[in-house]
Design an enzyme around this catalytic site. Structure first.
Site, PDB file in Angstrom:
ATOM      1  N   GLU A  49      34.246  26.352  31.008  1.00 18.49           N
ATOM      2  CA  GLU A  49      33.687  27.603  31.237  1.00 18.49           C
ATOM      3  C   GLU A  49      34.971  28.720  30.698  1.00 18.49           C
ATOM      4  O   GLU A  49      34.700  29.952  30.535  1.00 18.49           O
ATOM      5  CB  GLU A  49      33.568  28.043  33.107  1.00 18.49           C
ATOM      6  N   CYS A  61      36.622  29.276  38.161  1.00 17.31           N
ATOM      7  CA  CYS A  61      35.734  27.861  37.297  1.00 17.31           C
ATOM      8  C   CYS A  61      36.530  27.153  36.225  1.00 17.31           C
ATOM      9  O   CYS A  61      36.190  28.231  34.644  1.00 17.31           O
ATOM     10  CB  CYS A  61      35.011  26.813  38.147  1.00 17.31           C
ATOM     11  N   ARG A  76      26.145  31.098  33.499  1.00 14.43           N
ATOM     12  CA  ARG A  76      26.912  31.185  32.732  1.00 14.43           C
ATOM     13  C   ARG A  76      27.531  31.794  31.592  1.00 14.43           C
ATOM     14  O   ARG A  76      28.587  32.119  30.299  1.00 14.43           O
ATOM     15  CB  ARG A  76      28.428  30.837  33.003  1.00 14.43           C
TER      16      ARG A  76
HETATM   17  C1  LIG Z   1      39.611  33.585  41.997  1.00 10.86           C
HETATM   18  C2  LIG Z   1      38.119  32.844  40.793  1.00 10.86           C
HETATM   19  C3  LIG Z   1      37.265  33.008  41.541  1.00 10.86           C
HETATM   20  C4  LIG Z   1      35.948  33.617  41.439  1.00 10.86           C
HETATM   21  N1  LIG Z   1      35.129  32.657  40.994  1.00 10.86           N
HETATM   22  C5  LIG Z   1      33.798  32.897  40.194  1.00 10.86           C
HETATM   23  C6  LIG Z   1      32.279  32.590  40.703  1.00 10.86           C
HETATM   24  O1  LIG Z   1      31.784  32.066  41.940  1.00 10.86           O
HETATM   25  N2  LIG Z   1      31.549  32.465  39.764  1.00 10.86           N
HETATM   26  C7  LIG Z   1      31.304  33.342  38.538  1.00 10.86           C
HETATM   27  O2  LIG Z   1      30.224  32.733  37.976  1.00 10.86           O
HETATM   28  N3  LIG Z   1      32.835  33.493  37.682  1.00 10.86           N
HETATM   29  C8  LIG Z   1      33.796  33.475  38.619  1.00 10.86           C
HETATM   30  N4  LIG Z   1      34.811  33.191  38.109  1.00 10.86           N
HETATM   31  C9  LIG Z   1      35.592  33.760  36.715  1.00 10.86           C
HETATM   32  C10 LIG Z   1      35.463  35.339  36.258  1.00 10.86           C
HETATM   33  O3  LIG Z   1      35.530  35.661  37.824  1.00 10.86           O
HETATM   34  C11 LIG Z   1      33.884  35.516  35.909  1.00 10.86           C
HETATM   35  O4  LIG Z   1      33.859  34.769  34.753  1.00 10.86           O
HETATM   36  C12 LIG Z   1      34.232  37.407  35.844  1.00 10.86           C
HETATM   37  O5  LIG Z   1      32.900  37.459  35.063  1.00 10.86           O
HETATM   38  C13 LIG Z   1      34.638  37.003  34.311  1.00 10.86           C
HETATM   39  O6  LIG Z   1      34.788  38.964  34.154  1.00 10.86           O
HETATM   40  P1  LIG Z   1      36.197  39.541  33.678  1.00 10.86           P
HETATM   41  O7  LIG Z   1      35.688  41.062  33.265  1.00 10.86           O
HETATM   42  O8  LIG Z   1      37.439  38.669  33.969  1.00 10.86           O
HETATM   43  O9  LIG Z   1      36.655  38.782  31.938  1.00 10.86           O
HETATM   44  P2  LIG Z   1      37.192  38.638  31.059  1.00 10.86           P
HETATM   45  O10 LIG Z   1      38.125  37.325  31.943  1.00 10.86           O
HETATM   46  O11 LIG Z   1      38.299  39.979  30.696  1.00 10.86           O
HETATM   47  O12 LIG Z   1      36.286  38.200  30.411  1.00 10.86           O
HETATM   48  C14 LIG Z   1      35.993  37.008  29.677  1.00 10.86           C
HETATM   49  C15 LIG Z   1      34.849  36.744  28.961  1.00 10.86           C
HETATM   50  O13 LIG Z   1      33.818  37.770  28.651  1.00 10.86           O
HETATM   51  C16 LIG Z   1      34.074  38.534  27.531  1.00 10.86           C
HETATM   52  N5  LIG Z   1      33.953  40.081  27.715  1.00 10.86           N
HETATM   53  C17 LIG Z   1      34.361  40.547  28.630  1.00 10.86           C
HETATM   54  N6  LIG Z   1      34.313  42.255  28.975  1.00 10.86           N
HETATM   55  C18 LIG Z   1      32.826  41.819  27.908  1.00 10.86           C
HETATM   56  C19 LIG Z   1      32.519  43.440  27.303  1.00 10.86           C
HETATM   57  N7  LIG Z   1      31.646  44.234  28.160  1.00 10.86           N
HETATM   58  N8  LIG Z   1      31.740  42.892  26.386  1.00 10.86           N
HETATM   59  C20 LIG Z   1      31.306  41.558  25.672  1.00 10.86           C
HETATM   60  N9  LIG Z   1      32.244  40.862  26.034  1.00 10.86           N
HETATM   61  C21 LIG Z   1      32.776  40.981  27.325  1.00 10.86           C
HETATM   62  C22 LIG Z   1      35.354  38.545  27.108  1.00 10.86           C
HETATM   63  O14 LIG Z   1      36.095  38.505  26.004  1.00 10.86           O
HETATM   64  C23 LIG Z   1      35.527  37.012  27.531  1.00 10.86           C
HETATM   65  O15 LIG Z   1      35.035  35.947  26.702  1.00 10.86           O
HETATM   66  C24 LIG Z   1      36.346  33.713  38.834  1.00 10.86           C
HETATM   67  C25 LIG Z   1      37.643  33.766  39.163  1.00 10.86           C
HETATM   68  C26 LIG Z   1      38.609  33.600  39.780  1.00 10.86           C
HETATM   69  C27 LIG Z   1      39.939  33.714  39.152  1.00 10.86           C
END
Ligand SMILES: Cc1cc2nc3c(=O)[nH]c(=O)nc-3n(C[C@H](O)[C@H](O)[C@H](O)COP(=O)(O)OP(=O)(O)OC[C@H]3O[C@@H](n4cnc5c(N)ncnc54)[C@H](O)[C@@H]3O)c2cc1C
Length: 301
Positions: A293, A223, A174
């Protein structure tokens, strides 16, 4: 002054006092004082260069699915949502390399892959993410994680953009170690040719499993704690009898103990208080220190 300077950058949208709550899956958080949306790689490079050279901190927003944002909000947020193009290389009969902007949604990318008969990311179906966020968090399941499909990542920092191949990237559980002051602006993903109906069936299976195990329809950030080595954070929290514990509208999900759900108008502070209780109880009863996380903006956890 800052806002006026930034408005001079071509293809950069600069908005003030933008509510972040609707842009997060948790539906929690105050506004962004400045909200920046670069419309091109050049605009992104100029913006990062401007901010970094003046040591002005900013946050990068993907799809907002792994965020807990302070109720007071944050100063500067950059969204890469407009950098979402997808290009497939014409080369390769079986394996295909696809370039995709960091702002592209993971589900849009999976749908595009199915339409083009390309397989590779089905196991990540249903994870709400942008490509950039999925790479930064090395999103995944116990079967597969984003890093496994990556051929190269483009980073953009104060000195411009550069591509780094997979063998030079430091992915971990992660997480991905980002080069100093750089963010992810695009990626090359390796996919292979497959029958679209077979890919569709696989996606359906993954989605059904997800719906059966995760709280659906309730705002959350997925999570909330990382799984400790060889164990599951959800199992430990459940073992401490914490499922259903609630502070205000923030509740430890009754369905999946590693999810905190927002039952209405939960505040970031209420979630932070729950996080503290969980960490203390789990450490006291099992000796294991849980690590969040979720990315927390503007607060200590
Ligand atoms: C219902 C639900 C289910 C989920 N299931 C899973 C799962 O099964 N497995 C899992 O791993 N995660 C899961 N997640 C968590 C989430 O979906 C992941 O962590 C996902 O990768 C976040 O991506 P995001 O674009 O929404 O990032 P954001 O939430 O917008 O950002 C998360 C972090 O990444 C950084 N970031 C975002 N974009 C960039 C970029 N371009 N460059 C540098 N840093 C960046 C942000 O600054 C922040 O620190 C779940 C979330 C929800 C709500």
């Amino acid at each position: 002054m800052l806002s006026e300077d930034l408005k001079k950058i071509r293809d950069l949208q600069v908005r003030e006092d933008v509510p972040l709550l609707p842009l997060t899956s948790f539906r929690i958080g105050g506004p962004a004082h400045l909200f920046l949306v670069p419309g091109s790689l050049k605009a992104l490079e100029q913006t990062i260069s401007y901010l970094s050279n003046r040591y002005i901190p900013y946050k990068v927003l993907g799809r907002g699915s792994n965020l807990l944002i302070s109720d007071k909000g944050v100063k500067i947020v950059m969204s890469l949502a407009a950098l979402n193009s997808i290009h497939s290389s014409p080369r390769g009969h079986f394996l295909k390399t696809v370039s995709v902007g960091a702002g592209c949604r993971l589900d849009s990318f999976v749908s595009w892959s199915i339409r083009n008969g390309l397989s590779g990311l089905e196991n990540l179906s249903g994870i709400p993410a942008s490509i950039g966020g999925a790479i930064a968090m090395n999103a995944g399941t116990n079967k597969f994680s984003m890093s496994e499909a990556i051929e190269a990542v483009q980073f953009t920092g104060p000195d411009g953009s550069c591509w780094l191949r997979r063998d030079r990237l430091q992915f971990d559980y992660r997480s991905l170690r980002l080069p100093d002051r750089a963010i992810i602006s695009a990626a090359r993903i390796q996919l292979c040719k497959a029958d679209p109906d077979r890919i569709r069936r696989r996606v359906k299976r993954v989605m059904l499993k997800r719906r059966a195990t995760q709280p659906a329809g309730e705002p959350s950030a997925g999570c909330i704690f990382r799984n400790p080595p060889g164990d599951s954070a959800g199992r430990l929290i459940d073992r401490c009898g914490l499922k259903g514990l609630r502070i205000g509208d923030a509740e430890i999900s009754k369905r999946h103990a590693n999810f905190i759900v927002n039952c209405g108008k939960a505040s970031a502070l209420q979630v932070v208080d729950l996080l503290k209780i969980i960490r203390e109880r789990v450490q006291k009863e099992t000796g294991i220190k849980l690590v969040p996380e979720v990315s927390v903006w503007g607060m200590e956890t």
